[in-house]
Design a protein around this motif. Structure first.
Motif, PDB file in Angstrom:
ATOM      1  N   TYR A   1     -24.434 -10.539 -18.607  1.00 37.39           N
ATOM      2  CA  TYR A   1     -23.730 -10.917 -17.716  1.00 37.39           C
ATOM      3  C   TYR A   1     -24.844 -12.047 -16.682  1.00 37.39           C
ATOM      4  CZ  TYR A   1     -19.493  -8.396 -18.520  1.00 37.39           C
ATOM      5  OH  TYR A   1     -18.971  -7.265 -18.551  1.00 37.39           O
ATOM      6  N   ALA A   2     -26.093 -11.843 -16.474  1.00 39.70           N
ATOM      7  CA  ALA A   2     -26.606 -12.681 -15.393  1.00 39.70           C
ATOM      8  C   ALA A   2     -27.344 -13.706 -16.619  1.00 39.70           C
ATOM      9  CB  ALA A   2     -28.000 -11.941 -14.740  1.00 39.70           C
ATOM     10  N   ALA A   3     -27.932 -13.149 -17.907  1.00 37.59           N
ATOM     11  CA  ALA A   3     -28.123 -14.090 -18.800  1.00 37.59           C
ATOM     12  C   ALA A   3     -27.835 -15.677 -19.414  1.00 37.59           C
ATOM     13  CB  ALA A   3     -29.245 -13.200 -19.399  1.00 37.59           C
ATOM     14  N   PHE A   4     -26.173 -14.650 -20.035  1.00 36.91           N
ATOM     15  CA  PHE A   4     -25.243 -15.711 -21.143  1.00 36.91           C
ATOM     16  C   PHE A   4     -23.777 -16.120 -20.358  1.00 36.91           C
ATOM     17  CE2 PHE A   4     -27.990 -13.014 -23.258  1.00 36.91           C
ATOM     18  CZ  PHE A   4     -29.177 -13.711 -23.943  1.00 36.91           C
ATOM     19  N   THR A   5     -23.860 -15.548 -18.781  1.00 36.90           N
ATOM     20  CA  THR A   5     -22.394 -15.919 -18.415  1.00 36.90           C
ATOM     21  C   THR A   5     -22.304 -16.058 -17.088  1.00 36.90           C
ATOM     22  OG1 THR A   5     -21.489 -14.306 -17.501  1.00 36.90           O
ATOM     23  CG2 THR A   5     -21.156 -14.509 -19.778  1.00 36.90           C
TER      24      THR A   5
ATOM     25  N   ASP B   1     -28.448 -17.775 -16.153  1.00 34.36           N
ATOM     26  CA  ASP B   1     -29.617 -17.964 -15.164  1.00 34.36           C
ATOM     27  C   ASP B   1     -30.895 -17.071 -15.894  1.00 34.36           C
ATOM     28  OD1 ASP B   1     -32.133 -18.289 -13.428  1.00 34.36           O
ATOM     29  OD2 ASP B   1     -30.472 -17.851 -12.104  1.00 34.36           O
ATOM     30  N   GLN B   2     -32.118 -17.208 -16.772  1.00 36.43           N
ATOM     31  CA  GLN B   2     -32.647 -16.816 -17.919  1.00 36.43           C
ATOM     32  C   GLN B   2     -33.708 -16.608 -17.650  1.00 36.43           C
ATOM     33  OE1 GLN B   2     -33.690 -19.778 -21.380  1.00 36.43           O
ATOM     34  NE2 GLN B   2     -31.832 -19.946 -21.558  1.00 36.43           N
ATOM     35  N   GLY B   3     -34.110 -17.274 -16.204  1.00 38.71           N
ATOM     36  CA  GLY B   3     -35.881 -16.525 -15.365  1.00 38.71           C
ATOM     37  C   GLY B   3     -34.880 -14.950 -14.233  1.00 38.71           C
ATOM     38  N   PHE B   4     -33.957 -15.416 -13.562  1.00 31.18           N
ATOM     39  CA  PHE B   4     -33.479 -14.185 -13.583  1.00 31.18           C
ATOM     40  C   PHE B   4     -33.039 -13.324 -14.178  1.00 31.18           C
ATOM     41  CE2 PHE B   4     -29.924 -11.653 -10.961  1.00 31.18           C
ATOM     42  CZ  PHE B   4     -30.732 -11.543  -9.985  1.00 31.18           C
TER      43      PHE B   4
ATOM     44  N   PRO C   1     -16.498  -3.380 -21.380  1.00 32.21           N
ATOM     45  CA  PRO C   1     -17.631  -4.714 -20.298  1.00 32.21           C
ATOM     46  C   PRO C   1     -17.424  -3.942 -18.990  1.00 32.21           C
ATOM     47  CG  PRO C   1     -14.922  -5.420 -21.954  1.00 32.21           C
ATOM     48  CD  PRO C   1     -15.191  -4.191 -21.808  1.00 32.21           C
ATOM     49  N   ASN C   2     -16.192  -3.841 -18.553  1.00 31.34           N
ATOM     50  CA  ASN C   2     -16.286  -3.782 -17.530  1.00 31.34           C
ATOM     51  C   ASN C   2     -17.328  -2.251 -16.740  1.00 31.34           C
ATOM     52  OD1 ASN C   2     -14.859  -1.530 -18.380  1.00 31.34           O
ATOM     53  ND2 ASN C   2     -13.188  -1.503 -17.020  1.00 31.34           N
ATOM     54  N   VAL C   3     -17.757  -1.657 -17.436  1.00 29.43           N
ATOM     55  CA  VAL C   3     -18.951  -0.905 -17.053  1.00 29.43           C
ATOM     56  C   VAL C   3     -20.149  -1.166 -16.834  1.00 29.43           C
ATOM     57  CG1 VAL C   3     -20.166   1.325 -17.326  1.00 29.43           C
ATOM     58  CG2 VAL C   3     -17.936   1.731 -18.129  1.00 29.43           C
ATOM     59  N   GLU C   4     -20.880  -1.415 -15.945  1.00 29.51           N
ATOM     60  CA  GLU C   4     -22.140  -2.009 -16.026  1.00 29.51           C
ATOM     61  C   GLU C   4     -23.326  -1.707 -15.789  1.00 29.51           C
ATOM     62  OE1 GLU C   4     -22.423  -6.337 -13.640  1.00 29.51           O
ATOM     63  OE2 GLU C   4     -20.565  -6.213 -13.787  1.00 29.51           O
ATOM     64  N   THR C   5     -24.110  -0.931 -16.792  1.00 30.51           N
ATOM     65  CA  THR C   5     -25.605  -0.959 -16.907  1.00 30.51           C
ATOM     66  C   THR C   5     -25.830  -1.866 -16.913  1.00 30.51           C
ATOM     67  OG1 THR C   5     -25.175  -0.510 -19.431  1.00 30.51           O
ATOM     68  CG2 THR C   5     -24.407   1.497 -17.941  1.00 30.51           C
ATOM     69  N   LEU C   6     -27.388  -1.317 -17.310  1.00 27.68           N
ATOM     70  CA  LEU C   6     -28.648  -2.723 -16.596  1.00 27.68           C
ATOM     71  C   LEU C   6     -28.813  -3.832 -17.960  1.00 27.68           C
ATOM     72  CD1 LEU C   6     -31.472  -0.462 -15.021  1.00 27.68           C
ATOM     73  CD2 LEU C   6     -30.337  -2.936 -13.761  1.00 27.68           C
ATOM     74  N   PRO C   7     -28.745  -3.035 -19.273  1.00 26.72           N
ATOM     75  CA  PRO C   7     -28.299  -4.330 -20.087  1.00 26.72           C
ATOM     76  C   PRO C   7     -26.680  -5.055 -20.127  1.00 26.72           C
ATOM     77  CG  PRO C   7     -28.646  -2.389 -21.068  1.00 26.72           C
ATOM     78  CD  PRO C   7     -27.965  -1.623 -20.099  1.00 26.72           C
TER      79      PRO C   7
ATOM     80  N   GLN D   1     -15.971 -19.525 -17.158  1.00 28.41           N
ATOM     81  CA  GLN D   1     -15.080 -17.903 -16.977  1.00 28.41           C
ATOM     82  C   GLN D   1     -15.033 -17.778 -15.791  1.00 28.41           C
ATOM     83  OE1 GLN D   1     -15.014 -15.321 -19.958  1.00 28.41           O
ATOM     84  NE2 GLN D   1     -14.466 -16.764 -21.499  1.00 28.41           N
ATOM     85  N   ILE D   2     -15.194 -18.829 -14.435  1.00 27.65           N
ATOM     86  CA  ILE D   2     -15.441 -18.488 -13.168  1.00 27.65           C
ATOM     87  C   ILE D   2     -14.081 -17.647 -12.559  1.00 27.65           C
ATOM     88  CG2 ILE D   2     -15.703 -19.237 -10.644  1.00 27.65           C
ATOM     89  CD1 ILE D   2     -18.173 -21.003 -12.580  1.00 27.65           C
ATOM     90  N   ILE D   3     -13.248 -18.372 -12.863  1.00 26.72           N
ATOM     91  CA  ILE D   3     -11.399 -18.658 -12.783  1.00 26.72           C
ATOM     92  C   ILE D   3     -10.745 -17.228 -13.218  1.00 26.72           C
ATOM     93  CG2 ILE D   3      -8.705 -19.236 -12.959  1.00 26.72           C
ATOM     94  CD1 ILE D   3      -9.593 -21.836 -11.876  1.00 26.72           C
ATOM     95  N   PRO D   4     -11.523 -16.623 -14.187  1.00 25.72           N
ATOM     96  CA  PRO D   4     -10.624 -15.028 -14.966  1.00 25.72           C
ATOM     97  C   PRO D   4     -11.772 -14.050 -14.195  1.00 25.72           C
ATOM     98  CG  PRO D   4     -11.004 -16.672 -16.990  1.00 25.72           C
ATOM     99  CD  PRO D   4     -11.611 -17.899 -15.679  1.00 25.72           C
ATOM    100  N   ARG D   5     -12.983 -14.678 -13.992  1.00 28.55           N
ATOM    101  CA  ARG D   5     -13.352 -13.234 -12.705  1.00 28.55           C
ATOM    102  C   ARG D   5     -12.943 -13.149 -11.659  1.00 28.55           C
ATOM    103  NH1 ARG D   5     -19.379 -14.308 -13.261  1.00 28.55           N
ATOM    104  NH2 ARG D   5     -19.677 -16.474 -13.945  1.00 28.55           N
TER     105      ARG D   5
END
Lengths: 448, 288
Positions: free
Chosen positions: B251-255, B259-262, B240-246, A415-419
Motif C-alpha cells: 500500500y505504501a509503495a504502490f497506492t 512513496d518508494q523510499g518509505f 486485502p483488508n488484512v494488513e500484514t507487513l508485505p 483512490q483516496i475517496i474510496p479509502r
C-alpha cells in the motif's frame, strides 16, 4: 522475375499516384474488441464509398495507451484525423493544445448545441464554457435501479432524493430475512467513488472551487459523507462492490447503484430466472426468483438534494489539429457521417445499454429501439428515454463552472475517496477524521 | 609459484562457482543493497532522489499503522506456522497407520497444496459470502447459532482468522509430506524397545517419535516462517483488508501517494527482523 518486379513497382506507383489525389486520415478508436472493430470498419467502408477520395484507416488504441500513442504520433508528425475516447482524455489533450478546438466548437453548433444532452456537453466544455474539446458521442449513465413492485406495495416514492432513498433503504432492510435495503460501494475501489460522487454532486459538494483551490473538506462534502455512512448501514453485510448486484438479480436487494450496462444482465437474468418459477420447481417456494425482473425494475438516474445530479461517463469524438485543410475537411465529414441517425444507431448497437446516444431524438427512434439483442423492446420506449434523460444532469468533480481541473483525475487514480469511504463505513472512523485525512492525501497528490 | 594441491583445488572450486555467485549477486544481493540504498532517499516518481538520511525510518517507527501491521504479522505467523505444523503432524501420524484406501487418501490430502491460489481463493470467498455463502447458511439458517449474517472476510476483525485458517488448510499438506517421510524412516525397533520399557502410545510418541522428528519440525517451521513473513498473494487475494507487513509495504509503495523510499525502508526493517529471527532460530533450535 524481372517482370514480376516491374509489376510490383507499377502497382506501387499507381497506388501512390491514386493516393496522392486522395486524403488519408486515421481514426483512432478505443473500441478495440474485434467484433466492434468489424462494425466500425463497415461504417467506414460505407463512408468511403459515399466520399470518393477520402481514405480512413481504423486504428485501435487502448484507452490507457492513448496519451503515449498521441505523443509518439505527434513527434512523428503523423497525428490521427479523428479520435474516439473518454471525455477526460479529450480534456487532457485539449490542455496540451493538440486539439482543433475551433472546428469542434463550430461542429457542435452545427449539429445543434441544444440537441446534445447538456450534462454530456459540459464534460467536454473548455475555456469559460464557450468552446468544446470534443463531441459527446456515446456513454453510460449511473442510476439507482430499484424494485418498482416493492416500492408500490409499500407506497414509497421513487429513490430520487436523499430522503426517499434513506426511507426506502430502511423499509426494505430485513437482514433476518436475508434481504437488504441498498447496495453502495464500501470497498476501497472505484465503484465506491462513483456512488459517492453521485450524492456529492446532488448536494453541490465540490472537490475544487472555480479558482482551482482544493476545497474537499467542506461542510457539504462532510454532510454527504455522513449521509453515505448512514446509508451504508442498509448494505448487505461487510464491504461491498459492484459484484453484489447479483443479490438484486436474486431478489435479495431493493436498490443498487449501477450503470446502464446492467440492462443486458437484467434482461438475461429474466430469461434465466424465467424457468426457475415455483411452477417448475415447487420446492423453491414463492418469490425466490422474480420471473418479471425487467418489468419490475425502474431506474432513478437523477438524485436531488440541493440540486438534481446525474453521474456517468462520456465518450467523445475529437478532431486533432491538422495542418492540411484537406485532412481537416475529411475528418469533419466523417464526424457528420457518424452523427447521421442510421450510422449512429449502428454504432450504439454494438453495446446496447452501455453505449447511449448523446443527442436527443435518437433514443425514441424505432430503429434504435430495435436492437439486435432485442434488449430495448423488453424495456420499452418510455423507460429507455427516462434512463437516458440522466445525461442531461451528469457531472463530475473534474469540471467546475466550465473549467476543468486535471488534478481531479490524478486524485481519482489514487483512490483516496474510496479509502475514505472504507474507513467510515467499515472501520468505523468518524466522517470528520476521514475527510480531514482525505484532503491531506489529495493535497499531497497535487503537490507531487 | 607453486601451489599446493589443496590450494589449486580451492581455486578451481571458486572458478566453478563463480558464474552462480555472479548470477545470485546480480539477482539477489544487488536488489537488497539497492533497496537499502533507496531507503535513505525521498524518491520522486520522476526518478529524482533526495537524500534524507534516516527520515524514512523515523517516520516508519513513529507510524502507528506500522506497529499494527507488525502485530498482525506476528499473529499471522504464529497462527499459520503452529497451526499447519500441528495439523500436518496429526495427519501424518494418521496416515502412517495402515487402513484401506490409504494411498488414495494420501493423494487427496495433497490437493489443497497443488490447487492454484486464485481459484481456491474464489472458492473460499464464495463460502464466506455474507448473503449466499454456505457458512452463513449453516450458522444462521440451519444451526441457528447466530441470528445475523456476517461477512467474516469483509469484517477487519475476523478477516485475519479466516486468512490464517486458509493458510493452514492450504499448506498443511507440505508439513504432512515432510513429516511422514521422516516417520516412515523411524526404526520399528525403537518403538518395541520403548514399549518394553513400559511406554504407552503417548510415551512412545513423546520419547521416540518427537525426538526423531525434532529437526524436521524445526526446519519446517523455519521455512514456513520465512515464507509467511513475506507472504503476499494468499493474504491480498483473499482479504486485502488484512494488513500484514508485505501488504502494508504494498500500500505504501504502490497506492495512494507512491512513496518508494518509505516502502524500501519498510522492506529493510522486515528483512532485518527476518535475518535476526533466522539467526537465533538456527543457533538455538536447529543448533547448527
Amino acid at each position: 522475375m524481372i517482370r514480376y518486379l516491374f509489376l510490383v513497382i507499377l502497382c506501387l506507383t499507381l497506388g501512390i499516384h491514386t493516393s496522392a489525389n486522395a486524403t488519408d486520415i486515421e481514426f483512432w478508436t478505443t473500441q478495440t474488441q474485434t467484433d466492434r472493430m468489424k462494425t466500425i470498419q463497415l461504417l467506414l467502408d460505407t463512408f468511403q464509398v459515399l466520399n470518393e477520395g477520402i481514405t480512413v484507416s481504423l486504428v485501435p488504441v487502448e484507452e490507457n495507451d492513448m496519451p503515449s500513442q498521441m505523443a509518439a504520433a505527434s513527434a512523428a508528425g503523423n497525428l490521427p484525423g479523428l479520435i474516439e475516447g473518454s471525455s477526460e482524455l479529450m480534456l487532457a489533450f485539449g490542455e496540451e493544445g493538440i486539439m482543433d478546438i475551433g472546428s469542434m466548437t463550430r461542429m457542435v453548433n452545427e449539429i445543434g448545441k441544444d440537441r446534445f444532452f447538456q450534462g454530456a456537453l459540459k464534460m467536454v466544455t473548455v475555456k469559460d464554457g464557450k468552446q468544446y474539446c470534443g463531441l459527446p458521442y456515446h456513454g453510460w449513465v449511473q442510476g439507482i435501479w430499484y424494485r418498482e413492485d416493492w416500492f408500490a406495495k409499500k407506497g414509497l416514492e421513487p429513490p430520487n432524493t436523499w430522503d426517499n432513498i434513506l426511507k426506502a433503504a430502511k423499509a426494505f432492510h430485513q437482514p433476518e430475512k436475508n434481504q437488504y435495503g441498498i447496495l453502495l460501494g464500501t470497498k476501497p475501489e472505484a465503484y465506491s467513488e462513483q456512488c459517492f460522487t453521485h450524492f456529492a454532486l446532488s448536494n453541490g459538494a465540490a472537490e475544487f472551487d472555480a479558482d482551482g483551490n482544493l476545497i474537499f473538506n467542506n461542510p457539504k462534502m462532510l454532510e454527504t459523507l455522513r449521509f453515505y455512512t448512514e446509508l451504508a448501514k442498509y448494505n448487505p453485510p461487510g464491504p461491498q462492490n459492484w459484484r453484489a448486484r447479483d443479490y438484486y438479480l436474486q431478489g435479495k436487494l431493493a436498490m443498487f447503484f449501477y450503470s446502464t450496462y446492467i440492462m443486458d444482465d437484467l434482461a438475461l437474468a429474466e430469461v434465466a430466472a424465467g424457468s426457475l418459477t415455483d411452477e417448475n420447481f415447487p420446492q423453491l417456494g414463492q418469490g425466490v426468483f422474480d420471473p418479471r425482473l425487467v418489468d419490475n425494475t425502474r431506474v432513478a438516474p437523477v438524485i436531488t438534494k440541493t440540486r438534481p445530479a446525474g453521474y456517468g461517463a462520456v465518450v467523445a469524438l475529437a478532431l486533432v489539429d491538422q495542418k492540411s485543410a484537406d485532412k481537416k475537411n475529411a475528418a469533419q465529414k466523417l464526424i457528420k457521417f457518424l452523427y447521421q441517425p442510421d450510422t449512429y444507431i449502428t454504432f450504439l448497437h454494438m453495446a446496447p445499454g452501455g453505449m447511449n446516444p448523446m443527442v436527443r431524438g435518437i433514443a425514441g427512434k424505432a430503429g434504435y429501439l430495435n436492437d439486435p439483442k432485442g434488449l430495448f423492446n423488453r424495456y420499452g420506449r418510455d423507460k429507455i428515454e427516462e434512463i437516458i434523460s440522466g445525461l442531461d444532469a451528469i457531472g463530475s468533480f473534474t469540471i467546475v463552472e466550465g473549467k476543468s481541473f486535471p488534478a481531479a483525475g490524478k486524485i481519482y487514480a489514487k483512490q483516496i475517496i474510496p479509502r475514505m469511504i472504507y474507513a467510515t463505513t467499515i472501520e468505523g472512523t468518524t466522517p470528520e477524521r476521514a475527510i480531514t485525512w482525505a484532503e491531506k492525501q489529495m493535497q499531497a497528490v497535487i503537490n507531487e | 609459484m607453486d601451489l599446493s594441491i589443496a590450494q589449486r583445488e580451492s581455486r578451481l572450486g571458486w572458478r566453478f562457482i563463480a558464474p552462480s555467485v555472479g548470477v545470485i549477486g546480480l539477482l539477489i544481493i544487488y536488489p537488497i543493497l539497492y533497496n537499502i540504498y533507496l531507503s535513505f532517499f525521498d524518491v520522486k516518481l520522476t526518478g529524482d532522489k533526495l537524500f534524507i538520511g534516516l527520515a524514512n525510518y523515523q517516520r516508519l517507527l513513529s507510524d502507528a499503522a506500522f506497529y499494527g501491521a507488525a502485530i498482525t504479522t506476528v499473529l499471522y505467523l504464529v497462527g499459520t506456522v503452529v497451526g499447519s505444523t500441528i495439523i500436518g503432524l496429526m495427519v501424518a501420524l494418521l496416515m502412517n497407520m495402515t487402513f484401506p484406501f490409504r494411498n488414495l487418501v494420501r493423494t487427496l490430502i495433497l490437493l489443497p497444496y497443488f490447487a492454484p491460489v486464485i481459484s481456491v481463493v474464489f472458492g473460499w470467498q464464495f463460502i464466506f459470502d455474507p448473503v449466499n455463502g454456505i457458512y452463513n447458511h449453516l450458522v444462521v439458517d440451519v444451526l441457528k447459532i447466530s441470528s445475523s449474517r456476517h461477512s467474516l472476510i469483509g469484517n477487519p476483525n475476523s478477516a485475519l482468522g479466516v486468512v490464517i485458517l486458509f493458510d493452514i488448510w492450504k499448506h498443511f499438506p507440505l508439513s504432512y509430506m515432510l513429516i511422514i517421510s521422516k516417520l516412515q524412516s523411524i526404526n520399528k525397533d525403537q518403538y518395541e524397545a520403548a514399549a518394553m520399557d513400559g511406554c504407552g502410545p503417548i510415551g512412545r510418541f513423546v520419547h521416540v517419535t518427537l525426538p526423531e522428528l525434532y529437526f524436521v519440525l524445526g526446519t519446517l517451521m523455519l521455512l514456513r516462517m520465512i515464507w509467511n513473513l513475506n507472504k503476499f498473494e494468499d493474504v491480498f487475494l483473499l482479504a486485502p483488508n488484512v494488513e500484514t507487513l508485505p501488504i502494508f509495504t504494498y500500500y505504501a509503495a504502490f497506492t495512494g501517494i507512491i512513496d518508494q523510499g518509505f516502502a524500501a525502508s519498510i522492506s529493510v526493517v522486515q528483512f532485518g527482523v527476518l535475518a535476526l529471527l533466522i539467526y537465533f532460530y538456527v543457533k538455538k533450535v536447529l543448533k547448527w
